[in-house]
Structures are given as C-alpha cells and as structure tokens.
Scaffold this active site. Structure first.
Site, PDB file in Angstrom:
ATOM      1  N   THR A   2       0.816  -1.211   0.000  1.00 20.32           N
ATOM      2  CA  THR A   2       0.000   0.000   0.000  1.00 20.32           C
ATOM      3  C   THR A   2       0.852   1.263   0.000  1.00 20.32           C
ATOM      4  O   THR A   2       0.518   2.262  -0.661  1.00 20.32           O
ATOM      5  CB  THR A   2      -0.912   0.017   1.246  1.00 20.32           C
ATOM      6  OG1 THR A   2      -1.727  -1.157   1.240  1.00 20.32           O
ATOM      7  CG2 THR A   2      -1.781   1.256   1.281  1.00 20.32           C
ATOM      8  N   PHE A  37      -3.029  -8.045   3.677  1.00 20.20           N
ATOM      9  CA  PHE A  37      -1.606  -7.782   3.960  1.00 20.20           C
ATOM     10  C   PHE A  37      -1.107  -6.485   3.326  1.00 20.20           C
ATOM     11  O   PHE A  37       0.044  -6.413   2.900  1.00 20.20           O
ATOM     12  CB  PHE A  37      -0.754  -8.977   3.490  1.00 20.20           C
ATOM     13  CG  PHE A  37      -1.421 -10.287   3.756  1.00 20.20           C
ATOM     14  CD1 PHE A  37      -1.512 -10.788   5.036  1.00 20.20           C
ATOM     15  CD2 PHE A  37      -2.007 -11.001   2.727  1.00 20.20           C
ATOM     16  CE1 PHE A  37      -2.165 -11.982   5.287  1.00 20.20           C
ATOM     17  CE2 PHE A  37      -2.667 -12.194   2.964  1.00 20.20           C
ATOM     18  CZ  PHE A  37      -2.751 -12.691   4.261  1.00 20.20           C
ATOM     19  N   CYS A  38      -1.974  -5.473   3.281  1.00 22.37           N
ATOM     20  CA  CYS A  38      -1.605  -4.178   2.687  1.00 22.37           C
ATOM     21  C   CYS A  38      -1.090  -4.355   1.267  1.00 22.37           C
ATOM     22  O   CYS A  38      -0.139  -3.690   0.849  1.00 22.37           O
ATOM     23  CB  CYS A  38      -0.559  -3.471   3.551  1.00 22.37           C
ATOM     24  SG  CYS A  38      -1.141  -3.020   5.188  1.00 22.37           S
ATOM     25  N   ASN A  39      -1.701  -5.261   0.524  1.00 23.15           N
ATOM     26  CA  ASN A  39      -1.307  -5.495  -0.861  1.00 23.15           C
ATOM     27  C   ASN A  39      -2.553  -5.880  -1.657  1.00 23.15           C
ATOM     28  O   ASN A  39      -2.740  -7.038  -2.032  1.00 23.15           O
ATOM     29  CB  ASN A  39      -0.250  -6.597  -0.949  1.00 23.15           C
ATOM     30  CG  ASN A  39       0.401  -6.678  -2.327  1.00 23.15           C
ATOM     31  OD1 ASN A  39      -0.201  -6.347  -3.334  1.00 23.15           O
ATOM     32  ND2 ASN A  39       1.630  -7.146  -2.358  1.00 23.15           N
TER      33      ASN A  39
END
Length: 855
Positions: A120, A390-392
């Site tokens: 992110t 997972f911030c992706n």
C-alpha cells in the site's frame, strides 16, 4: 531438499508457534542483553551537540551506517543511508523529493510506474504525483514477465525526462521474488515498463526481501532502496532507512527543512542554505539515535547466531518448501484439496520464492472457509499467523480473482482493510499467510500442519506427511501417537480484537430496599411447562425447556470478563442490566484484560448486595474483599481506558483491591469502573430505530446492551459435542457448562435451534428490545468458566455447525426505556418475538399477530 539446521534465535513463551515473520520477526535475548549493557555502560547525548557524549553518539551512528552498507555489499562511495521512521516514511520521502516534471507545452511529463503486486505504501505514492499532474501507471506482473512486451518496448536515451519505476524484490503477499536483473535492464533502457522517452530510475522495495535474504547492491544498483529494520532484527521498531544511490542523490529536491538540516538560515527573511550531504539534508530533526545504536547489536546477534543472510535464506526457504509440499498434498476423503495456495512458483528455488505461504482453507465441497475463522482456530493451538490482504490489494485481487467492482461492493457492504469481514456473498475478501524467520524450526512447521489436519481431517489423514524431515521419505505414524501430538487443551491463546459477551449498565439511584438477587432460579410457572423430549432429559434441560418462550436464567457480569452473577430478578438501567460490565480489570499500563489473555479472570466471582451498596469479590485461596458500588467523587482517581477502540472515562477503585488482584494474578493489576457521568454511545448499527434525539448507551461491553441465547441452540451444540463417544460415562460438555461459556445475560427456552436469528425484536413483559444482530464468537467460548481451562472442541464444532461463521446468540438493545419508575427483568417472564420480514419460521407469530398479542 536439504535438511533443516536448527538456528538459535528468538525468545517467546513456551508452546507458542510464531509464523508471522513477514509482519515482524522476533528479537533474540542476546540482542537485548547486549544493547542494554551498552546503554548502561555508556552515555549517549544528542548528536547535534558538541560535548563528549554527543561525539560518542555521532561516531557510533556513523559506524552503524557503514555496517548497514557493508551488510548490503556496498560502501559510502556508492550509497548513502538516510534514517527514517520506517519503510513507509522512506517511500514518502522519495515521492516528495523525486524530480518530477509536470506535463507542459514541450514535455509530456514524468511517469510514475509501479507493479500492482506492491505494498500500500508504494501505491500511495501516486497521491503525491497526482498533485503534480504526473501520470501514474500500474503494471501487472504478467506484463513485465512478457518477453514479447519487453522486446518491443524502447526508451530514448537522449531524453533526460525523469521517470520512476517501483517494484518489490519480494511480494509480501505470496513471497514471489521478482528478478533483481530488472533494475539494470530498466535503468539501461533495455526494458521499459512503459514505452515513453526519458530516463528511468528504479526504486526497489526491499523491506520483505531483506528480512530473510542477502541483497548485493554492488551488482543490483537500484537508485532507491527503502527498508525497515524490525523486519530483519525484530527490534527496534519504528526505524527504517532509505539507501540512496549517490549518483541519484543530487537530483532529489527538498522543500521543508528541520533541525540539523540547515547550514544557515534566517528567521525573519527567506534565506536558507542546506547542508551539503544528502543525509544531512533529509534527516529532519534529531534521529532516533538510541534505536540506531541498537542496530549494531542486531547485526552482531544475527551474524553470531546464523552465520549470515545466505544461511538464513536457505534455512527459511527449506522450511517453506517442506510446508508447502505437505500442505498442497492434503486431501479430504473425497479427494478435494484442503487448501488453495496462492503462488506464482512451485517453491522450486529460493531465487524465485521467499519463505511465505499464502492460502485459504477449503471445506470438502471446495467452499472457502473465512480467514477470521481460521485465525481464531489457530490461536486456540497457540499459532500466530496473519490474515487479510496484507496491505497489498493488487496481489490480493490477482490471486483471489477479486475485480475492482467487487472491492467497491465489499466496501459498500461494510468491509474495510484490516477487519474480520472475511466473506461477502460467499466470496473471500482476503486469505491466510504464514511466514518463516531465522529462528523458525521444523517443529514450528509441523505444529502448523498438525493444526490444519486436526481441524479439517480425521486424526490419521495426512499425518504421514509430517513424519519425514525435509529430504527424507515419509513414514506413517501410529494413530495414538498422532493424537497425542495434537493437545486437546492449550496453555494460552493469542489476543483477538473481540471479547465474547456484551451487555450494559447504569447507576440506579432509587432502588427498592429488597431485590430478589439469588444464585438459584425458582421453578418455572406451571403455565410454561411442557413435556420434555428424551434428549433434553438426558442433557439435563430443566422442565419447561420447550413450548412458549420464557426467560429461564438471568446473568450479569459486574466485572468485565469475570464470573457471572446469576439472579432471578434484577433492575434495569439505561445501559442494560444494572451494574453489568460496570467494572473491568486492567494491567499496569491501563489496558483491559480479557479471558483471551488471562483465562483466570473467570475464577473471580463478584456478588452485588444492593441493600448494602457493595460488591463482594471472591476467589479461591483469597479472603473476600468489598468494593463500594459508587465512587467517592472527592477521592476517586480519574483515568482513561479503551473498550473496542472507544475511549472511556473511568476511575480507579483503590490500592486495596489493586493489591488483592495483583496477588491473585501474580502481576500488577487495577480495578477500574466506568464513571457515572460518562456516556458511551452505541455505534449506529446497534442503535437503529431509536427515537429522534436518543442514542443507546453502553457500559464497558463490546457490542450491545444485552446478549440473549436460546436453550434449543445450546442443546443442538450439546448433542453434537457429546455424540462422538456413546460409551462415555461422564459428559464432556454438560448443558450448564456450555451455557456459561457463552456469557449471555438472558437465557430463553425455544422451539428450535437458532430461531432467535430470525427475530427482529422481542418483548419481555412491558419491555421491548431490538434484535441488533448475531454475536460473532471468539475464542472465549473455549474456556471452561468454572476452571479456566481451554478446549478448542467447542469453537471447532460450532464452526462446523454454523457453516464457517461462528455466530451464537443475538444482541439486544432497548428500543425505548422509561426509567421514571424502576423496571426489572425476571426469570419466568414470557418472551414474545417478532419475526424479520420474509423470515421463514412456522413456530413464531407473525409481526401482526404479535402486535395483537401485546396490545
């Protein structure tokens, strides 16, 4: 496959299986010991001063910079180390300082290009470029991997228009390792992410990669390399760095200047001269110099314990390869896979795959089991893993097949990043990730695989996959040995954002002197009794268990997470049952303790005496202690705490009860009570249909004012739990034990299991309550409320029963409550439910019929 060496390293509680090293690895005891000794023996002053201690700090920090560059096989001749607050801060620095060229009459402007499989914090850089009208271009991994695209893409070397390409050395989602050769190919113009004239610079997001692998910057000379040190050493957190190629550094532009960055400036005139080196220009203010010094001890410990990053790379990959192979081979009896793994490789080599395995668990029909349920079950086995996206988001979309429209739809349905909404309309919103670090062992991998087998398969299924160390043949093991390898009761389980049971309380000033508040409920009225079924008689369900809905039990929990106080009649306040969850136990930092962290809370028994205006607290081995029901406003010590992210005003109940609790738990604790003049309002989802200008008030509960459960629902679970062994002489889970685990306020009989989830509202006597939704259960239901012992069977069986969503019981809120005169709830009161619209239940009156009854 090579055998796995045992590398000594991190220290954590015995029995813990930590598998979230990609999130944050663990520090070693020797690292902390060495660092602490350093601080005790030396005085480190502010490096911006000129005294002896400051000089020591400056020289030590510079030595650490050299150590960092040496770790990445480079030197100060080629790279500079700018310390930041973390990898995200380093990325933000590049976004703000890169020499972007906005589009104009003579130029099409710079391009910001990033791989969609990016964190992110990389994608977020586009907000900075957008402010300068610089075009951002996402590129999919499959497009960069396309040989045809690379062959046709060209760059004009004579054009100096700057562009930036960002990609991760290792995907934090799947562990895919992207070629480091892309750096040289993009910078030389042989490979262009986007075919535009200009000069390409490369930012290599190395945060995930360097946690378990070496990186040679003398070979792969990226322009910018951001990283976070806690990913490598576990400590310190909140410290990262941006490694800047010295040939690129002069191009960076700086607008803000802070302490230490100015060679000279005037306060009353726009005069500012920056310091010469890129490090001095960009390290605003005083750096976190003690944390920087801690890095030296991190490097020392890492090299002493492991021998270097190449060893860590081989060690962690071997564990991941072994686990991947066993996990991929697990099958249900019908041949269906147990998990769906998301990967771009088959774990053939550490050059293409890092020690990360991303997957979702499936049932035997191929349906995905939500990641939050997997996480809760894992915590019962004391396994720490990570779930979500997972911030992706880019990688999550690609691997899970989530379209842009679906992401927007999930958000409209209430799902946000980091919550536990794991399924929307049956579609997954995220997945499960395990990752290995340098102190991970083969036993950790096998404990995880045993957990998957124990919760999804029969004890003997798949166990042969666990018998061999990597590189050896699999040898089956006796079933009894397998069963003994998966303990039925764990010593601890990890914290979760939610606690098991909610309700509410409010001070009542005009109570009658005599209130029926006893520990046993009387027989139900004759009118409510019906003939019991044999299964109910066997389960010990009281007479009257079926038929018209009646309140059979009432409980309040004066101290949050402590034992129940059973009553037959009890007054109501604005927040729920009077004094319910008015107090809570907190640790030395003022953090609320729940049974997830401290199961022995259930052994603390509070009793309220309304006549004497005291609460008596008892526990085995302790003398009873009294606590006043109301605070002394003159002597109360005001403090603040949090409940479910809500800040609440409280006061400390004093040193006497604090010492009592501290002695019982063996660590510093305090008892605090919600202030009577403080109102905590329910969130909108639990306050629908409120009258204009009114808001439902909560005590120290998590969700709602009351929690109701239905005996028929408990009976169904009871039968499932106790039918596995017909010859058992003693029930594993008696009905009374099961009821207590769900920590409800109101227990009713019922005509069939889970019918309460079809109710829209209920009336109990003259009182009306809105049903505000089901209670989504956490691991607390695995704790025996009489002993504090854990057993994961209840959660697992309920998960199977409820089709992957562990809901049990419903929340209630007051629709309106007139407290001009005392109101009570009583055992034996009739319960009249109103069905939701379109609810199918032939045993309940319709909404119109119900209105006729109560009118």
């Amino acid at each position: 496959m090579a055998s796995v060496p045992k590398i000594p390293g991190g220290v954590w509680p015995e029995g813990t299986v930590y598998l979230d090293h990609a999130g944050a690895t663990l520090f070693s005891q020797s690292q902390l010991t060495s660092f602490t000794k350093d601080l005790v023996e030396n005085v480190y002053g502010n490096p911006h001063s000129q005294n002896v201690s400051s000089k020591l700090t400056h020289d030590t920090v510079e030595q650490v910079r050299y150590r960092i560059l040496a770790h990445f096989h480079t030197s100060p001749d080629d790279y500079s180390v700018i310390f930041t607050a973390g990898c995200t801060a380093a990325l933000k620095l590049v976004a703000e300082a890169f020499p972007w060229v906005s589009p104009g009459p003579e130029s099409s402007g710079s391009r910001f290009c990033y791989l969609t499989d990016s964190h992110t914090s990389v994608v977020g850089m586009r907000k900075v470029t957008m402010a300068m009208n610089v075009t951002s271009i996402p590129v999919r991994p499959e497009d960069l991997w396309s040989a045809e695209k690379l062959a046709t893409a060209t760059s004009n070397p004579n054009c100096r228009l700057p562009h930036l390409f960002c990609y991760p050395a290792q995907s934090n989602f799947s562990g895919t390792r992207y070629p480091l050769s892309w750096i040289g190919e993009v910078k030389s113009g042989r490979m262009c992410p986007v075919s535009v004239p200009g000069k390409w610079f490369v930012l290599l997001d190395a945060a995930s990669h360097v946690s378990t692998s070496p990186l040679d910057l003398s070979v792969h000379q990226a322009d910018f390399v951001p990283l976070s040190f806690y990913k490598i050493f576990g400590f310190p957190t909140g410290l990262g760095a941006l490694l800047v190629n010295n040939r690129t550094a002069p191009l960076l532009r700086k607008t803000y200047f802070g302490g230490g960055t100015a060679a000279a400036y005037l306060a009353g005139e726009d005069f500012y001269v920056p310091r010469q080196s890129v490090v001095e220009r960009f390290e605003d203010g005083t750096i976190s110099f003690l944390d920087v010094i801690a890095l030296k001890h991190g490097f020392d410990a890492l090299e002493r314990l492991t021998g270097g990053m190449e060893n860590i790379k081989q060690h962690t990959f071997t564990l991941a390869q072994y686990t991947y192979t066993a996990l991929a081979a697990l099958r249900y009896p019908n041949g269906a896979p147990v998990v769906q793994i998301y990967s771009d490789s088959e774990f053939s080599s550490p050059e293409v795959q890092g020690p990360i395995i991303n997957f979702n668990v499936l049932d035997d029909s191929g349906n995905i089991i939500g990641y939050s349920e997997v996480d809760k079950m894992a915590s019962l086995y004391n396994i720490h893993l990570r779930t979500g996206c997972f911030c992706n988001t880019g990688a999550c979309q690609r691997h899970l097949g989530i379209s842009n429209e679906m992401v927007k739809k999930h958000h409209q349905a209430g799902h946000i990043c980091g919550d536990n909404v794991d399924l929307v309309d049956g579609q997954p919103t995220g997945s499960v990730r395990i990752s290995f670090g340098y102190m991970s062992t083969l036993e950790d991998a096998q404990a995880f695989l045993r957990f998957i087998i124990a919760t999804r398969l029969r004890p003997s299924d798949g166990q042969h996959l666990l018998q061999a160390t990597p590189g050896e043949a699999a040898v089956p093991r006796a079933e009894s040995e397998v069963q003994s390898a998966v303990p039925a009761t764990m010593d601890r389980c990890s914290p979760s954002p939610q606690e098991d049971a909610p309700t509410g309380s409010q001070v009542w000033n005009d109570l009658p002197t005599a209130v029926d508040a006893v520990a046993l409920h009387p027989p139900l009225p004759e009118a409510t009794r019906t003939q019991q079924t044999p299964s109910e008689q066997a389960a010990g369900v009281p007479e009257g268990g079926l038929g018209p809905h009646v309140v059979t039990n009432l409980y309040l929990y004066p101290i949050k997470s402590c034992a129940a106080f059973e009553v037959t009649k009890w007054p109501l306040g604005k927040q729920g049952l009077l004094y319910d969850r008015s107090w809570m136990v907190v640790n030395h930092n003022g953090i609320c303790l729940s049974q997830k962290q401290e199961p022995r809370l259930c052994l603390i028994q509070p009793f309220i005496d309304l006549q004497q205006r005291i609460m008596v607290i008892k526990a085995k081995g302790m003398e009873p202690i009294e606590v006043p029901l109301e605070e002394n406003s003159e002597r109360a010590q005001i403090c603040q705490s949090k409940v479910c992210a809500d800040r609440v005003n409280t006061y400390d109940c004093g040193e006497k009860i604090s010492s009592w609790l501290s002695k019982f738990f063996g660590r510093p604790c305090h008892l605090i009570k919600q202030s009577s003049n403080f109102q905590r309002n329910a969130r909108k989802k639990h306050s629908k249909d409120q009258s204009p200008g009114t808001t439902a008030a909560l005590s120290l509960v998590n969700e709602a004012q009351y929690l109701l459960i239905n005996r028929s629902s408990v009976l169904e679970l009871h039968q499932r739990l106790n039918t596995s062994d017909e010859n058992r002489k003693v029930e594993l889970f008696p009905m009374k034990d099961l009821i207590s685990r769900f920590r409800a306020n109101i227990i009713t009989n019922g005509t069939r299991a889970f019918e309460e989830e079809k109710w829209d509202e209920i009336s109990i006597g003259s009182l009306r309550f809105q049903v505000s939704g089901p209670c989504h259960r956490c691991q607390v239901i695995c704790i025996d409320q009489h002993t504090g012992q854990r057993n994961q069977d209840v959660f697992q069986k309920l998960s199977e029963t409820r089709e992957r969503k562990v809901n049990f019981g419903v929340y209630l809120m007051h629709t309106s409550l007139d407290l001009s005169s005392p109101r009570f709830l009583s055992v034996g009161s009739q319960v009249l439910p109103v069905l939701k619209e379109n609810a199918e239940c032939h045993h309940l009156p319709s909404s119109k019929e119900h209105q006729d009854v109560i009118s």
